[in-house]
Design an enzyme around this catalytic site. Structure first.
Site, PDB file in Angstrom:
ATOM      1  N   CYS A   1       0.840  -1.191   0.000  1.00  0.00           N
ATOM      2  CA  CYS A   1       0.000   0.000   0.000  1.00  0.00           C
ATOM      3  C   CYS A   1       0.877   1.243   0.000  1.00  0.00           C
ATOM      4  CB  CYS A   1      -0.876   0.049   1.250  1.00  0.00           C
ATOM      5  SG  CYS A   1      -1.791  -1.438   1.568  1.00  0.00           S
ATOM      6  N   VAL A   2       1.940   1.161   0.776  1.00  0.00           N
ATOM      7  CA  VAL A   2       2.805   2.321   0.919  1.00  0.00           C
ATOM      8  C   VAL A   2       3.486   2.628  -0.409  1.00  0.00           C
ATOM      9  CG1 VAL A   2       4.781   3.240   2.159  1.00  0.00           C
ATOM     10  CG2 VAL A   2       3.119   1.796   3.361  1.00  0.00           C
TER      11      VAL A   2
END
Lengths: 419, 554, 175
Positions: C77-78
């Protein structure tokens, strides 16, 4: 003496009465050649004695059941020991009903050993009364398990009659291809039964001798983040280890026939629950069963089926065919009610869904489908006689797999019914 | 069964194509049956199945396919085998979170790989398994329809006087001489049969006695029940017909029940274990659950239900102590005890700031794990919370990160300001758990600051744990009544067909000679006993076994 | 009589085709694991943004929408966040929105993340995993591409590369 101790005694009494009942049925069938009386009268007389003894056994079994219910506080159908002994009792009840309709003494010659084997098999499992886990605390435990087992009991009688039919009709003197094939399969069926007897015999022999061996097994698992975790469990054996657990060290081992270390290691890909111990037990059963089978062959000097076949002379094969079918036809609705409909109702109350494709549920469905096919084949496609008898025999294998195999081999929500 | 064109019987009756036994007199029309002397094939009374036609169209061919019992049995067997294969490995739906494309191969090797590739990892929801069930359903409809209507007609208009061959080729047969006048003899037998609850019809020197015809409809009632059951199962898949959700509710909290207007509160969750005294020797010392119970309250939401910025207006509608076999039930919605989580999870700590040099302590202050306050004033010092990690770890770049959102290893980064400290403040890292503090060497991270200050929970009183969570399965199933009705009808039909048998006795007298034939769809043994008993009643003693038409050895 | 029978036959086959077709179709198109699939409408939600304002799925009707489920604990996600931000800026003039739904983490973690990556698209906070459950998520990140008509064009499970993202968003804007 507490109620539960009394109950255990009644269980043992029932077991021995069943054994004697079987013995007397044997006398009824075997002795007619040597008896001074006419064969019919001999069979009738000893058949009646055997029936009476078996009935006493059934009463003792009922005593066991109800005293254990009273002593344990819940219906004794909640673990493998209790369920198997209930199944044996239900088979006796089914036998009494079918026998009341047809009055064929020799049906007992096949039903009683089945009951004896199942009672003995039940005793392999731990016998303590275990308090109920929340999932089992429901009156459906009584309803579902008892009806399902009653249906299965009729299938068992159908199996006994089917096997009887085959032993009556398969001619062991013929040499053509079809007869040979049938002979081989009948013999194989008997061999499997002997292996099961050998399994129970081995367990009790080594238990009686107090045999023990234990191992420390290291299991390495890699979790999601790639970290290796290793856990060490102790694995206890009650039979001498032919196969030791994969990646394990001996902790203690009793010597057996001079063997004081395991012969092989279980392959790594067998990693079910207690896979190594099960493999070891199966190996022992097959070895001992084969020895037992070999001895019987030596004593009888012919195939076992060929030895039993002459005993069946004079039995009307159409009647046995009919008995086998009737037992199944009586059992089928009971089975559907208990193992499918009541099961769905309970599953709906306890697990919120009436059907979840849990292995045990699927196997109950498979059993049901199997007997559905049996009934259609018999009623609409005219499969009578040996075809029908074979289906009854195989059907019982399916039933036993549903009851025992699923718990031993597969996993699922019914796991509490296991060892 | 060979095709035969001439469907007109010797008795003059015109039968439809495919008729095996003449509808009127019962004489075998099928050439094969006619030339044999084995007992007649009495299935469906020898009528033509509806679909049998001399010149089938494509629709007829498909119809005939599904109308065949042989095909039906094959479908059953295929379904059975498919169901077996589906139990070999655990099915996908039994897992909550995993990747099936790698799981099966990883765990079971090449067998697992093919198991997954062939779609067996999701057998029971696969299109082909559903397809099999659809085919079984079709077969149920067509097989039944094809047989029940003609059978109904045949049984509704039965001839009393049948062809002699029809009688002598039944499975239960008696022939003998009738003593005395024929009519009186027949009357006596009829009286016997009536006592056995037969309906007796007579016609100059012929008799037909019949009972339990309803049992013939048993299988069809059973099939109708199964069809209703299958349709009800299909109904469940329609949108809005069923809800299957899970909610986890911490003790004391109220959460929204998804897809409904209800909210549910967990007032108290209880787990009880059996005491050692209640356990047998081999189980002593193990934790064996006795009770899982959620004291739940169900609320109806009247306004502001799905706006998280407002508080919903709730009114209590019902409350129930949910245990495993006793769900909460309200207006079709049921809440089942499904699981719980009682692993201790840190909720808040109350640490104090210790000035190591002076020995003074400041605080305590409350530090929540979730959504903590950002600024804390402690005597002359202030703490500003800058960063938090719930499950502290270092990533591949050596940067601090969190492994999950569960407070397994919480860590907080504060900026400490106050006398003797940098004006901008100095960062201070705090691990509330002692084990983490050591594992991640808090003092090393904080460097010099660690020599001056310490954040510390003075005693266990300062530690708060999150309440136990219960997890409830929320279900709504509008199709359930239909499912039970289908199962009930099916069971009822099965009972009708299994425990009663349709029995018929035909009799004809030809110049003082009696020919009796009896037929039952099940249990010939009982049929023979009943005929023997009726004959005994009029003074003819026969062994039931001797009535068995012995030519049936096949 | 004869035509009557044919009528019954045809009616039964029609029934079988419709019901059976529905049953088989349902099993074919019901995407495994409960994730809403292509062509379906995603479950609606009402969530708060960082300022406490309520956002609903319905608010985005008529716009091309990317719903991205993310958490600070999920490395994938990052890594995709800067690319999402880039796409958002690139298509800022079009009827296009990106909504990041955080996986029930706390305010501080989210606001720090927004600051650190300079996220300008809408960030919403899930609470108690409700929306995540409604969407049937099993792994993170998971991204839904929703067409202006409110149906799902595509679902991407796992971290997207730049190209994955660009291709899909271009296609989404064309629809």
């Amino acid at each position: 003496m507490s109620l539960l101790d009394f109950s255990s005694d009644a269980f043992i009494v029932a077991f021995f009465l069943y054994c004697f009942g079987f013995l007397f049925y044997g006398v009824a069938a075997l002795g007619k050649k040597w008896s001074k009386r006419s064969p019919e009268e001999h069979t009738k007389r000893w058949g009646r004695i055997a029936y009476f003894v078996a009935l006493l056994g059934f009463i003792a079994h009922l005593t066991f059941f109800f005293t254990r219910w009273a002593g344990g506080g819940h219906i004794p159908t909640s673990n493998m020991y209790e369920f198997m002994s209930f199944l044996a009792m239900a088979i006796m009840a089914a036998f009494i009903i079918v026998d009341a309709i047809y009055r064929k003494p020799l049906l007992g010659l096949f039903t009683l050993p089945l009951v004896v084997i199942i009672v003995a098999y039940a005793a392999v499992f731990p016998q303590e009364v275990q308090p109920l886990i929340p999932a089992l605390q429901s009156y459906w435990l009584k309803i579902h398990v008892t009806t399902a087992a009653s249906g299965e009991a009729f299938f068992a009688v159908g199996f006994a009659a089917g096997l009887m039919y085959l032993l009556r009709t398969v001619d062991f003197t013929k040499k053509d291809e079809k007869s040979r094939r049938e002979q081989r399969w009948v013999e194989f069926t008997l061999y499997v039964i002997i292996v099961i007897i050998a399994f129970i015999g081995s367990v009790f022999a080594f238990r009686g001798a107090g045999y023990e061996a234990s191992f420390k097994q290291e299991t390495v698992t890699i979790d999601d983040s790639g970290v290796e975790n290793s856990t060490v469990n102790t694995v206890e054996y009650s039979l001498p280890p032919i196969f030791k657990p994969y990646n394990s060290q001996v902790v203690t081992i009793d010597s057996f026939l001079g063997i004081d270390k395991p012969l092989f290691e279980t392959p790594h890909w067998m990693h079910g629950v207690d896979a190594a111990r099960k493999l070891n037990t199966i190996t022992w059963s097959i070895i001992n069963g084969s020895i037992l089978y070999g001895l019987l062959r030596l004593v009888l000097r012919r195939r076992i089926g060929a030895a039993i076949h002459p005993l069946m002379d004079g039995i009307d094969e159409d009647d046995i065919d009919e008995i086998s079918y009737r037992a199944i036809a009586i059992g089928y609705p009971i089975f559907m009610l208990g193992a499918l409909i009541f099961a769905m109702i309970w599953a709906y109350i306890a697990w919120s869904r009436f059907w979840g494709w849990d292995p045990k549920e699927v196997w109950a469905l498979i059993t049901w489908l199997y007997y559905t096919a049996y009934l259609h084949l018999r009623l609409s496609r005219g499969w009578h006689g040996s075809k029908s008898a074979w289906l009854a025999v195989i059907g019982f294998v399916v039933v036993m797999f549903t009851l025992i195999g699923v718990n031993l081999v597969l996993v699922g929500l019914h796991s509490y019914a296991g060892v | 069964m060979s095709a035969f064109e001439n469907t007109k019987c010797t008795c003059g009756h015109q039968n439809p194509t495919g008729t095996v036994l003449c509808e009127s007199c019962g004489y075998p029309l099928d050439p094969e049956e006619e030339s044999s002397d084995a007992p007649l094939e009495m299935r469906y009374d020898g009528i033509a199945r509806r679909s049998q036609k001399s010149n089938p169209s494509p629709i007829d061919r498909v119809w005939n396919f599904f109308s065949s019992v042989k095909v039906a049995v094959r479908l059953i067997v295929i379904t059975l085998i498919a169901a077996m294969i589906g139990t070999i490995f655990t099915q996908e739906n039994a897992f909550i979170s995993f990747d099936p494309s790698t799981y099966y191969e990883g765990k079971y090797g090449w067998i697992g790989k093919w198991y997954y590739k062939l779609g067996f990892s999701n057998t029971y929801e696969s299109w082909w398994f559903i397809g099999l069930l659809v085919m079984i359903g079709t077969s149920l409809v067509i097989c039944s329809l094809d047989r029940v209507l003609p059978l109904y007609r045949a049984l509704n208009k039965q001839q009393i006087r049948k062809h002699e061959q029809f009688l002598t080729r039944q499975r239960t047969v008696y022939t003998g001489a009738a003593e005395g006048p024929e009519a009186a003899w027949t009357e006596r037998l009829a009286a016997q049969l009536k006592r056995k609850r037969y309906k007796v019809h007579m016609e100059n020197g012929a008799l037909l006695a019949e009972k339990n015809r309803f049992s013939r409809w048993g299988p069809y009632v059973n099939h109708i029940g199964l069809i209703i059951f299958l349709l009800a199962v299909l109904l469940r898949t329609l949108p809005g017909w069923s809800i299957d959700n899970y909610v986890t509710v911490p003790e004391g909290q109220t959460v929204k029940v998804p897809e409904t207007k209800y909210y549910i509160k967990n007032e108290k969750f209880t787990i009880d274990y059996y005491a050692d005294a209640e356990l047998p020797t081999e189980l002593k010392g193990t934790a064996r659950a006795k009770l899982y119970e959620t004291q739940a309250v169900l609320y109806d939401c009247s306004a502001d239900c799905d706006d998280p910025s407002k508080t919903p207006k709730l009114t209590e509608v019902t409350r129930h102590d949910i245990i495993v076999n006793d769900p909460l039930s309200y207006d079709g919605i049921k809440a089942y005890q499904f699981g719980f989580d009682d692993t201790p999870k840190l909720k808040a700590v109350n640490p104090v700031l210790i000035d190591k040099q002076t020995g003074k302590t400041y605080g305590p202050f409350k530090l929540d794990m979730r959504n903590p306050q950002l600024d804390y004033a402690l005597g002359p010092y202030t703490l500003e919370l800058r960063q938090s990690y719930m499950d502290f770890a270092l990533n591949s770049d050596g940067q601090p990160t969190t492994k999950s959102r569960e407070p397994n290893a919480p860590a907080f980064v504060f900026v400490l300001k106050g006398p003797g400290l940098d004006e901008k403040g100095e960062p201070y890292m705090y691990f509330p758990k002692q084990t983490d503090k050591e594992r991640f060497s808090q003092d090393v991270i904080n460097g010099k600051l660690a020599e001056r200050f310490d954040l510390k929970v003075p005693s266990m009183d300062g530690v708060e744990f999150a309440p136990v969570e219960t997890s409830l399965n929320i279900r709504y199933d509008r199709a359930m009544p239909y499912i039970w009705v289908g199962a009930g009808i099916s069971m009822f039909g099965l009972l009708l067909g299994s425990y009663w048998q349709h029995r018929r006795i035909w009799l004809r007298l030809d110049n003082g000679r009696v020919t009796l034939g009896a037929h039952t769809n099940k249990n010939n043994y009982g049929m023979r006993a009943e005929v023997a008993s009726a004959l005994r009643g009029i003074g003819i003693v026969v062994e039931p076994k001797s009535l068995d038409n012995g030519r049936n050895k096949s | 009589m004869k035509s009557n029978r044919r009528l019954i036959q045809v009616l039964i086959f029609l029934g079988v085709l419709i019901l059976g077709g529905y049953a088989i179709g349902h099993s074919l198109f019901a995407s495994g694991g409960g994730l809403p699939g292509k062509g379906q409408t995603p479950p609606s939600f009402a969530l708060l943004d960082m300022d406490g304002k309520t956002h609903r799925l319905e608010d985005y009707k008529g716009k091309a929408l990317v719903i991205n489920f993310w958490g600070t604990f999920c490395p994938g996600c990052v890594t995709e966040t800067p690319d999402l931000e880039e796409q958002y800026k690139k298509h800022g003039d079009k009827p296009f929105e990106i909504v990041g739904i955080n996986l029930s983490e706390d305010n501080l973690a989210i606001s720090n993340f927004i600051k650190q990556y300079g996220v300008s698209y809408t960030m919403l906070q899930d609470n108690n995993r409700q929306v995540e459950r409604a969407y049937g998520l099993k792994s993170y990140p998971t991204t839904f591409f929703v067409k202006p008509d409110g149906t799902i064009m595509d679902v991407f499970i796992g971290a997207m590369g730049k190209q994955d993202m660009d291709e899909r968003i271009t296609k989404l804007l064309a629809s």
